[in-house]
Design a protein around this motif. Structure first.
Motif, PDB file in Angstrom:
ATOM      1  N   GLU A   1       0.834  -1.196   0.000  1.00  0.00           N
ATOM      2  CA  GLU A   1       0.000   0.000   0.000  1.00  0.00           C
ATOM      3  C   GLU A   1       0.871   1.249   0.000  1.00  0.00           C
ATOM      4  O   GLU A   1       2.077   1.193   0.229  1.00  0.00           O
ATOM      5  CB  GLU A   1      -0.911  -0.022   1.238  1.00  0.00           C
ATOM      6  CG  GLU A   1      -1.799  -1.258   1.316  1.00  0.00           C
ATOM      7  CD  GLU A   1      -2.464  -1.411   2.674  1.00  0.00           C
ATOM      8  OE1 GLU A   1      -2.087  -0.662   3.606  1.00  0.00           O
ATOM      9  OE2 GLU A   1      -3.343  -2.278   2.809  1.00  0.00           O
ATOM     10  N   GLY A   2       0.215   2.371  -0.239  1.00  0.00           N
ATOM     11  CA  GLY A   2       0.919   3.643  -0.204  1.00  0.00           C
ATOM     12  C   GLY A   2       1.560   3.997  -1.532  1.00  0.00           C
ATOM     13  O   GLY A   2       1.584   3.199  -2.471  1.00  0.00           O
TER      14      GLY A   2
ATOM     15  N   ASN B   1       3.091  -4.619   7.521  1.00  0.00           N
ATOM     16  CA  ASN B   1       1.861  -4.532   8.306  1.00  0.00           C
ATOM     17  C   ASN B   1       1.136  -5.871   8.221  1.00  0.00           C
ATOM     18  O   ASN B   1       1.652  -6.836   7.634  1.00  0.00           O
ATOM     19  CB  ASN B   1       0.983  -3.359   7.851  1.00  0.00           C
ATOM     20  CG  ASN B   1       0.557  -3.459   6.398  1.00  0.00           C
ATOM     21  OD1 ASN B   1       0.591  -4.541   5.799  1.00  0.00           O
ATOM     22  ND2 ASN B   1       0.150  -2.336   5.812  1.00  0.00           N
TER      23      ASN B   1
ATOM     24  N   TRP C   1       3.646  -1.430   3.430  1.00  0.00           N
ATOM     25  CA  TRP C   1       3.202  -0.112   2.965  1.00  0.00           C
ATOM     26  C   TRP C   1       4.401   0.822   2.857  1.00  0.00           C
ATOM     27  O   TRP C   1       5.362   0.722   3.612  1.00  0.00           O
ATOM     28  CB  TRP C   1       2.136   0.492   3.884  1.00  0.00           C
ATOM     29  CG  TRP C   1       2.590   0.758   5.297  1.00  0.00           C
ATOM     30  CD1 TRP C   1       2.821  -0.146   6.277  1.00  0.00           C
ATOM     31  CD2 TRP C   1       2.860   2.046   5.884  1.00  0.00           C
ATOM     32  NE1 TRP C   1       3.214   0.455   7.442  1.00  0.00           N
ATOM     33  CE2 TRP C   1       3.239   1.800   7.237  1.00  0.00           C
ATOM     34  CE3 TRP C   1       2.803   3.348   5.423  1.00  0.00           C
ATOM     35  CZ2 TRP C   1       3.570   2.828   8.108  1.00  0.00           C
ATOM     36  CZ3 TRP C   1       3.133   4.376   6.291  1.00  0.00           C
ATOM     37  CH2 TRP C   1       3.519   4.125   7.610  1.00  0.00           C
ATOM     38  N   TRP C   2       4.335   1.689   1.856  1.00  0.00           N
ATOM     39  CA  TRP C   2       5.417   2.647   1.606  1.00  0.00           C
ATOM     40  C   TRP C   2       5.213   3.872   2.495  1.00  0.00           C
ATOM     41  O   TRP C   2       4.122   4.437   2.559  1.00  0.00           O
ATOM     42  CB  TRP C   2       5.431   3.095   0.146  1.00  0.00           C
ATOM     43  CG  TRP C   2       5.906   2.069  -0.840  1.00  0.00           C
ATOM     44  CD1 TRP C   2       5.162   1.414  -1.774  1.00  0.00           C
ATOM     45  CD2 TRP C   2       7.251   1.606  -1.009  1.00  0.00           C
ATOM     46  NE1 TRP C   2       5.939   0.563  -2.509  1.00  0.00           N
ATOM     47  CE2 TRP C   2       7.239   0.659  -2.068  1.00  0.00           C
ATOM     48  CE3 TRP C   2       8.464   1.883  -0.378  1.00  0.00           C
ATOM     49  CZ2 TRP C   2       8.388   0.001  -2.504  1.00  0.00           C
ATOM     50  CZ3 TRP C   2       9.606   1.232  -0.816  1.00  0.00           C
ATOM     51  CH2 TRP C   2       9.568   0.305  -1.857  1.00  0.00           C
ATOM     52  N   ASP C   3       6.286   4.292   3.140  1.00  0.00           N
ATOM     53  CA  ASP C   3       6.256   5.454   4.027  1.00  0.00           C
ATOM     54  C   ASP C   3       7.387   6.396   3.629  1.00  0.00           C
ATOM     55  O   ASP C   3       8.565   6.111   3.867  1.00  0.00           O
ATOM     56  CB  ASP C   3       6.423   4.999   5.485  1.00  0.00           C
ATOM     57  CG  ASP C   3       6.417   6.169   6.471  1.00  0.00           C
ATOM     58  OD1 ASP C   3       5.941   7.257   6.094  1.00  0.00           O
ATOM     59  OD2 ASP C   3       6.894   5.975   7.613  1.00  0.00           O
TER      60      ASP C   3
END
Length: 678
Positions: free
Chosen positions: A520-521, A561, A566-568
């Protein structure tokens, strides 16, 4: 020194400088022949056409494009003037007049060329012996004195441009109108003169031509590793670059012209010109003309040359180069530590570009692939650390890994390592995966030994199921974890059909199966030559080169997760200097990034430490005073050693320094990380 000896030395230097003309025109012909630009006249000034390497073709293209851009802009600004002039200093075998004549661009315009008498005589002979060139001139008779060719719109004079009074007198006689709008062109000419003479030329041009535009293309940045190699090259040719010492950057060159009587001046390095003033459509056309994978060398070459325009008269100010908003430094100035990290050489002969490394066990570093002075290496090497220091051993793998560059070797949690990707040439990516393991070591040998058999390299090809990713190189392959299983995450890179890739692929190491895991992200933009390090079950990505060919300074974390990852994207302050072709390691909560390439030579990356918790950064310089050769930190690999004192081991690196020769870092070096981790 007796006057006779000084005169002979000067004549020798002048002859050597004239020789740079012959080499330059051959390279221009090569670039034109490959379609970089259109010029059918250059071929008449060479005896034999020789194809240059793609890097050199690109280098001469951007030079041609910059000068052509300035000339076309000058003609646009002066299109309603009754008379326009081009005065080319040190013109050599340039075909400018013939090209502009064929394009019907010389409306109410005259071209004057000045060069050494010997060069002018040779050029005159070539023109007179060629029906195509001769046919583009009015009927003319040989002229006495320095005027070798005199036609309606073209005059060729044989003079030393350092002799102001003689040049002015001869140009007067040839019909130069000192009041008419004039473009003065100098392509890598004035730098070969002592600055006391080149400054005089710049001054008298400003004094005598009140409506004029000076266009100059030359070198800058003599003191970094690329600049040192560049200087040494011209020194060996007995063609010393004088101007770079006194005027080492674009700011100094701009001040030079303003101090010498020019009213306004714009000076851009060639990275800014290419990315800011060459339309994207044209860049895309050029970048697919030949297979190309020398990005580091291309950007370094462009950062060491500039195009300058200086104006006299308000009318000519309209013809100045514009300031493209390209590749600015970060919005906030980087935070520099007063400490410099100590760099020391290791007495082991290991060199190579595009190698891959991994620390397979304490004191054992596996090196695969790459290219060196001995060619492209299919033989792996192991660096072993014993009580007496490091030694290097060549090892024969049980299965041929083939020739490969810009691949990855990733250590696996259960032991061994995975070799993935790479290329043998820019047209030939290498597919397949291999699992490699090192066997037992033999007895200690000398520090720099080549005793094969002391270490065995067991290679097994991995037969993987699932949807395989497209072949690639300049990618990353990093260990991440999901639901108790370890995955090799392959991200980014490029291949023969895609200039840059932005996809990611998960390989389950236990099942040897390519699988899909939700991510995600907002993913990082497509890039290659970035770094990716395992971090808290995911990984942290830094830097890289994007689709436009611009280095990035982004820090993006792939975090696990419950569903997958997920990309941050984290905002680091102050923003680090962008870079690519670097190396990076996570130590605790710190990402230590070493080396790489940035577009501007005055900001050559050294080390940046990014605190992933506080999201802060600190840039550190490298103390290389004990390294007796230029240390080029791109296309290299690095490993964290397991010594008592924290240090990085940097192996290989270097590059093809345009037409100045290829440089290899001949030995590994260590970087003391104590100031970083303290």
């Amino acid at each position: 020194m007796p006057t006779t000896n000084r005169k002979k030395q000067k004549q020798g230097r002048d002859t050597a400088v004239q020789g740079t003309n012959d080499s330059s025109v051959v390279s221009k012909v090569s670039a034109a022949a490959q379609g970089y630009f259109h010029d059918i006249f250059l071929q008449h000034f060479v005896c034999k056409v020789a194809r240059r390497a793609p890097l050199i073709n690109r280098g001469y293209y951007v030079r041609w494009r910059a000068v052509d851009h300035c000339i076309r802009r000058f003609f646009q600004v002066t299109e309603n003037c009754p008379k326009r002039q081009i005065l080319s200093l040190g013109a050599g075998f340039d075909s400018l007049y013939f090209r502009l004549h064929a394009d019907e661009a010389l409306i109410r315009a005259v071209v004057f060329e000045v060069d050494f008498p010997d060069v002018a005589r040779r050029k005159t002979a070539l023109i007179n012996s060629n029906i195509t060139l001769r046919g583009m001139l009015d009927a003319h008779l040989p002229s006495p004195g320095p005027l070798h060719v005199s036609s309606g719109q073209y005059h060729l004079l044989g003079l030393d441009v350092r002799e102001e009074s003689q040049v002015v007198e001869a140009l007067d006689a040839a019909g130069l109108d000192w009041a008419a709008p004039t473009l003065i062109l100098s392509e890598v000419v004035l730098t070969y003169m002592e600055t006391q003479w080149s400054d005089v030329v710049i001054s008298w041009a400003a004094k005598l031509l009140p409506q004029s535009l000076f266009v100059m293309y030359e070198q800058i940045h003599p003191h970094d590793p690329f600049g040192r190699i560049m200087q040494d090259h011209f020194l060996k040719l007995n063609s010393t670059l004088h101007a770079v010492r006194q005027y080492p950057d674009t700011a100094a060159q701009r001040r030079r012209f303003l101090d010498k009587g020019w009213e306004q001046c714009v000076c851009l390095d060639m990275n800014d010109f290419y990315l800011g003033l060459v339309p994207e459509e044209e860049r895309c056309r050029v970048e697919v003309l030949e297979p190309f994978d020398e990005y580091e060398e291309w950007h370094q070459k462009c950062s060491h040359y500039f195009i300058l325009t200086a104006s006299r008269g308000s009318f000519m100010a309209q013809a100045l180069l514009s300031h493209p908003p390209v590749s600015p430094l970060p919005s906030k100035s980087p935070s520099w530590s007063p400490a410099a990290l100590s760099v020391k050489t290791i007495p082991v002969c290991v060199e190579g570009l595009g190698m891959a490394s991994t620390l397979v066990s304490p004191g054992q570093v596996l090196l695969t692939g790459g290219s060196s002075r001995g060619g492209r290496g299919a033989v792996a090497r192991v660096l072993l650390r014993g009580q007496e220091g490091w030694r290097s051993i060549s090892v024969e793998p049980s299965v041929d890994l083939g020739v490969r560059l810009y691949h990855t070797v990733t250590s696996c949690p259960g032991g061994g390592a995975v070799v993935y990707g790479g290329r043998s040439s820019p047209l030939n990516p290498i597919g397949g995966l291999f699992k490699v393991n090192l066997g037992p070591c033999g007895p200690p040998g000398p520090l720099d030994s080549d005793d094969r058999g002391a270490v065995k390299l067991c290679v097994e090809q991995m037969v993987c199921t699932g949807d395989h990713p497209p072949p690639r190189w300049r990618h990353t392959a990093t260990i991440v974890s999901h639901k108790g299983k370890n995955f090799l995450f392959v991200f980014g890179g490029k291949n023969e059909s895609e200039a840059v890739l932005g996809d990611g692929h998960f390989l389950c190491l236990e099942q040897q199966h390519w699988t899909e895991i939700p991510v995600e992200g907002a993913a990082p933009e497509a890039l290659h030559s970035h770094s990716a390090c395992s971090y808290e079950g995911g990984m942290v990505v830094f830097g890289g080169l994007n689709r436009r060919g611009v280095p990035l300074g982004d820090t993006v974390i792939l975090r696990p997760n419950d569903r997958g990852f997920w990309w941050d994207r984290i905002a680091v302050q102050p923003p680090p200097i962008p870079r690519y072709s670097h190396s990076a390691h996570v130590i605790g909560e710190k990402l230590v990034v070493v080396g790489g390439v940035w577009l501007h030579s005055d900001s050559v990356p050294c080390v940046v430490v990014i605190n992933l918790t506080t999201r802060s950064s600190m840039e550190l310089s490298l103390d290389t005073t004990s390294v007796p050769w230029p240390l080029m930190l791109h296309s290299f690999c690095s490993e964290l050693t397991d010594s008592e004192e924290p240090e990085l081991l940097l192996i290989g690196g270097g590059g093809n320094c345009f037409s100045f020769g290829t440089h290899f870092n001949p030995q590994p070096v260590t970087v003391d990380l104590r100031p970083v981790l303290g």
